[in-house]
Design a protein around this motif. Sequence first.
Motif, PDB file in Angstrom:
ATOM      1  N   MET A   1      -4.751  -0.083  -8.676  1.00 29.02           N
ATOM      2  CA  MET A   1      -3.617   0.242  -7.820  1.00 29.02           C
ATOM      3  C   MET A   1      -3.945   1.393  -6.878  1.00 29.02           C
ATOM      4  SD  MET A   1      -0.765  -0.891  -7.029  1.00 29.02           S
ATOM      5  CE  MET A   1       0.600  -0.413  -5.979  1.00 29.02           C
ATOM      6  N   GLU A   2      -4.783   2.316  -7.301  1.00 29.99           N
ATOM      7  CA  GLU A   2      -5.210   3.389  -6.404  1.00 29.99           C
ATOM      8  C   GLU A   2      -5.968   2.819  -5.202  1.00 29.99           C
ATOM      9  OE1 GLU A   2      -7.453   6.065  -8.787  1.00 29.99           O
ATOM     10  OE2 GLU A   2      -5.704   6.886  -9.846  1.00 29.99           O
ATOM     11  N   LYS A   3      -6.830   1.825  -5.465  1.00 30.95           N
ATOM     12  CA  LYS A   3      -7.559   1.184  -4.367  1.00 30.95           C
ATOM     13  C   LYS A   3      -6.608   0.397  -3.461  1.00 30.95           C
ATOM     14  CE  LYS A   3     -11.740   2.432  -5.582  1.00 30.95           C
ATOM     15  NZ  LYS A   3     -12.562   3.357  -4.733  1.00 30.95           N
ATOM     16  N   ILE A   4      -5.590  -0.223  -4.054  1.00 35.01           N
ATOM     17  CA  ILE A   4      -4.600  -0.941  -3.246  1.00 35.01           C
ATOM     18  C   ILE A   4      -3.855   0.040  -2.345  1.00 35.01           C
ATOM     19  CG2 ILE A   4      -2.449  -2.255  -3.357  1.00 35.01           C
ATOM     20  CD1 ILE A   4      -3.512  -3.602  -5.874  1.00 35.01           C
ATOM     21  N   HIS A   5      -3.525   1.212  -2.878  1.00 41.34           N
ATOM     22  CA  HIS A   5      -2.882   2.247  -2.052  1.00 41.34           C
ATOM     23  C   HIS A   5      -3.777   2.631  -0.873  1.00 41.34           C
ATOM     24  CE1 HIS A   5       0.940   3.777  -3.662  1.00 41.34           C
ATOM     25  NE2 HIS A   5       0.519   3.346  -4.839  1.00 41.34           N
ATOM     26  N   GLY A   6      -5.072   2.841  -1.159  1.00 40.48           N
ATOM     27  CA  GLY A   6      -5.991   3.217  -0.087  1.00 40.48           C
ATOM     28  C   GLY A   6      -6.121   2.132   0.965  1.00 40.48           C
ATOM     29  N   PHE A   7      -6.197   0.881   0.530  1.00 42.38           N
ATOM     30  CA  PHE A   7      -6.300  -0.236   1.474  1.00 42.38           C
ATOM     31  C   PHE A   7      -5.023  -0.366   2.295  1.00 42.38           C
ATOM     32  CE2 PHE A   7      -6.258  -4.950   2.278  1.00 42.38           C
ATOM     33  CZ  PHE A   7      -7.300  -4.949   3.190  1.00 42.38           C
ATOM     34  N   ASN A   8      -3.886  -0.180   1.644  1.00 35.39           N
ATOM     35  CA  ASN A   8      -2.605  -0.243   2.350  1.00 35.39           C
ATOM     36  C   ASN A   8      -2.514   0.843   3.420  1.00 35.39           C
ATOM     37  OD1 ASN A   8       0.350  -1.121   2.530  1.00 35.39           O
ATOM     38  ND2 ASN A   8       0.567   1.037   2.010  1.00 35.39           N
ATOM     39  N   SER A   9      -2.964   2.050   3.092  1.00 36.53           N
ATOM     40  CA  SER A   9      -2.936   3.148   4.066  1.00 36.53           C
ATOM     41  C   SER A   9      -3.868   2.875   5.239  1.00 36.53           C
ATOM     42  CB  SER A   9      -3.325   4.464   3.379  1.00 36.53           C
ATOM     43  OG  SER A   9      -2.412   4.791   2.357  1.00 36.53           O
ATOM     44  N   LEU A  10      -5.062   2.322   4.946  1.00 42.50           N
ATOM     45  CA  LEU A  10      -6.002   1.968   6.022  1.00 42.50           C
ATOM     46  C   LEU A  10      -5.366   0.968   6.979  1.00 42.50           C
ATOM     47  CD1 LEU A  10      -8.843   1.877   7.311  1.00 42.50           C
ATOM     48  CD2 LEU A  10      -9.409   0.065   5.671  1.00 42.50           C
ATOM     49  N   LEU A  11      -4.738  -0.080   6.436  1.00 39.34           N
ATOM     50  CA  LEU A  11      -4.096  -1.081   7.285  1.00 39.34           C
ATOM     51  C   LEU A  11      -2.957  -0.473   8.095  1.00 39.34           C
ATOM     52  CD1 LEU A  11      -3.926  -4.276   5.029  1.00 39.34           C
ATOM     53  CD2 LEU A  11      -5.604  -3.678   6.765  1.00 39.34           C
TER      54      LEU A  11
ATOM     55  N   PHE B   1     -12.678  -7.319   0.567  1.00 37.28           N
ATOM     56  CA  PHE B   1     -13.544  -8.022  -0.384  1.00 37.28           C
ATOM     57  C   PHE B   1     -13.900  -7.136  -1.572  1.00 37.28           C
ATOM     58  CE2 PHE B   1     -15.182 -10.798   3.322  1.00 37.28           C
ATOM     59  CZ  PHE B   1     -14.125 -11.668   3.142  1.00 37.28           C
ATOM     60  N   ARG B   2     -14.097  -5.847  -1.319  1.00 35.35           N
ATOM     61  CA  ARG B   2     -14.387  -4.926  -2.422  1.00 35.35           C
ATOM     62  C   ARG B   2     -13.206  -4.858  -3.385  1.00 35.35           C
ATOM     63  NH1 ARG B   2     -17.046   0.121   1.009  1.00 35.35           N
ATOM     64  NH2 ARG B   2     -19.116  -0.819   1.324  1.00 35.35           N
ATOM     65  N   LEU B   3     -12.006  -4.820  -2.836  1.00 24.96           N
ATOM     66  CA  LEU B   3     -10.805  -4.762  -3.668  1.00 24.96           C
ATOM     67  C   LEU B   3     -10.641  -6.049  -4.474  1.00 24.96           C
ATOM     68  CD1 LEU B   3      -8.226  -3.361  -4.556  1.00 24.96           C
ATOM     69  CD2 LEU B   3      -7.113  -4.194  -2.478  1.00 24.96           C
ATOM     70  N   LEU B   4     -10.883  -7.194  -3.846  1.00 28.93           N
ATOM     71  CA  LEU B   4     -10.802  -8.462  -4.563  1.00 28.93           C
ATOM     72  C   LEU B   4     -11.814  -8.516  -5.708  1.00 28.93           C
ATOM     73  CD1 LEU B   4     -10.319 -11.041  -1.667  1.00 28.93           C
ATOM     74  CD2 LEU B   4      -8.670 -10.471  -3.458  1.00 28.93           C
ATOM     75  N   HIS B   5     -13.012  -8.020  -5.463  1.00 28.10           N
ATOM     76  CA  HIS B   5     -14.036  -8.005  -6.514  1.00 28.10           C
ATOM     77  C   HIS B   5     -13.593  -7.117  -7.673  1.00 28.10           C
ATOM     78  CE1 HIS B   5     -17.790  -6.632  -8.497  1.00 28.10           C
ATOM     79  NE2 HIS B   5     -18.165  -7.888  -8.292  1.00 28.10           N
ATOM     80  N   LEU B   6     -12.991  -5.973  -7.371  1.00 26.75           N
ATOM     81  CA  LEU B   6     -12.516  -5.073  -8.421  1.00 26.75           C
ATOM     82  C   LEU B   6     -11.413  -5.725  -9.242  1.00 26.75           C
ATOM     83  CD1 LEU B   6     -12.513  -2.236  -9.723  1.00 26.75           C
ATOM     84  CD2 LEU B   6     -10.828  -1.559  -7.996  1.00 26.75           C
TER      85      LEU B   6
END
Length: 282
Positions: free
Chosen positions: A47-57, A116-121
């Motif tokens: 979820m931390e990575k999802i937060h980071g990806f969401n902020s990037l977008l 793709f990194r997030l999907l792999h995780l």
Amino acid sequence: MNSLIRTAALAMGTFAAAVFASAAAHAEMGQPSPWQINLQAAATPVMEKIHGFNSLLLWIITLIVLFVLVLLVVVVVRFNERSNPVPSKTSHNTMIEVAWTVLPVMILVLIAIPSFRLLHLELNIPKPDLTVKVTGHQWYWSYEYPDNGGFGFDSYMVPEKDLKAGQPRLLAVDNEVVVPVNKNIRIQVTAADVIHSFAMPSFGVKIDALPGRLNESWFKVEREGVYYGQCSELCGRDHAFMPIAVRAVSEKDFEAWLAQAKAKFASAADAAGKLAEAAPAR
């Protein structure tokens, strides 16, 4: 030009205010908060990575919107009939056509790499320390602990009239899933009747529960507490009344709960079996 700068500054100020407001809205972890406008606070690495990806977008989208806004304002100001009474006869501009083709591709590549990194995780399940089997029913969940004797139990929503202090309406359950913190928890998800969806926002987990199929996901809770989720599939009349509650505790407390749960739910299963045997055949 000054008006353009003021417009851009106002837009960026609004964006920053929204970000700070969303951070302040995380008054509670593991459940929705009043006036929340962002994702629930992260309780797992995924979820931390999802937060980071969401902020990037969010930054990318904001910059694109501001860029398009500036272009529109420039076009309105410089190329209206009064400012430009003799329009240009130019029909093609190779540089612009290359730019509006290459730049979107570069932006999509920028988005694709962390995606793709997030999907792999999410999909690459590490070696589990504990497995919990989840079965969706109309309209409740049942859980089994196959690594610890295979005992199981059903989990129903607590009716509003029976809620205790601190229990959230439509989210509290009679039997919570209990897991240890800082351990890799593998969940095996299926359904007994129709399609359900096991969703835990603070964990970054959302996976379909399908009859006849066993799907897998995982999470590692980093903070003790109670976390809530719900079925996210329109699975029938009482779809909105089959919540999920996961209590994350220390390893010591988990071992204590495990001993109590084995005795409690094994006794309940034995009693149900004896009742079924005693029932007259039809």
